[in-house]
Design a protein around this motif. Sequence first.
Motif, mmCIF file in Angstrom:
data_model
loop_
_atom_site.group_PDB
_atom_site.id
_atom_site.type_symbol
_atom_site.label_atom_id
_atom_site.label_comp_id
_atom_site.label_asym_id
_atom_site.label_seq_id
_atom_site.Cartn_x
_atom_site.Cartn_y
_atom_site.Cartn_z
ATOM 1 N N TYR A 48 0.838 -1.205 0.000
ATOM 2 C CA TYR A 48 0.000 0.000 0.000
ATOM 3 C C TYR A 48 0.872 1.255 0.000
ATOM 4 N N ARG A 49 1.861 1.285 0.870
ATOM 5 C CA ARG A 49 2.748 2.453 0.953
ATOM 6 C C ARG A 49 3.516 2.670 -0.346
ATOM 7 N N ALA A 50 3.939 1.575 -0.969
ATOM 8 C CA ALA A 50 4.663 1.689 -2.243
ATOM 9 C C ALA A 50 3.760 2.282 -3.321
ATOM 10 N N LEU A 51 2.507 1.830 -3.393
ATOM 11 C CA LEU A 51 1.574 2.384 -4.379
ATOM 12 C C LEU A 51 1.261 3.845 -4.073
ATOM 13 N N ARG A 52 1.111 4.170 -2.813
ATOM 14 C CA ARG A 52 0.810 5.540 -2.402
ATOM 15 C C ARG A 52 1.927 6.498 -2.831
ATOM 16 N N ASP A 53 3.155 5.986 -2.882
ATOM 17 C CA ASP A 53 4.302 6.828 -3.236
ATOM 18 C C ASP A 53 4.509 6.991 -4.744
#
Length: 100
Positions: A14-19
């Motif tokens: 999730y954090r990777a996609l958010r970035d």
Amino acid sequence: MFWRQSASEPVRLYRALRDVAQDKLSRGAAAGDETRYVAFSRGCGGGPSFVVREEAPDGKCRAYAILATYASSGVEESSFSSADEALSFVARAVEALRRA
């Protein structure tokens, strides 16, 4: 003293996609054999999530997973038979989108 617990795989994805830049997510990245991965942020319902799709050249969805940090498995829904398969699919998409 605080111990920092490492993030779960769904949270890490999730954090990777958010970035990744929003235009990059919607433009997509090559998934192979003329298909592409695209992702859309969803900030509704039980909490933040991403819809990750593998699309054919005509825009039809070949596979999908809804990555949701609020779901116990990390996957709200998918076209796969297990959450592990869906998370593996999302991981491949995240890597392709980051490189695009």
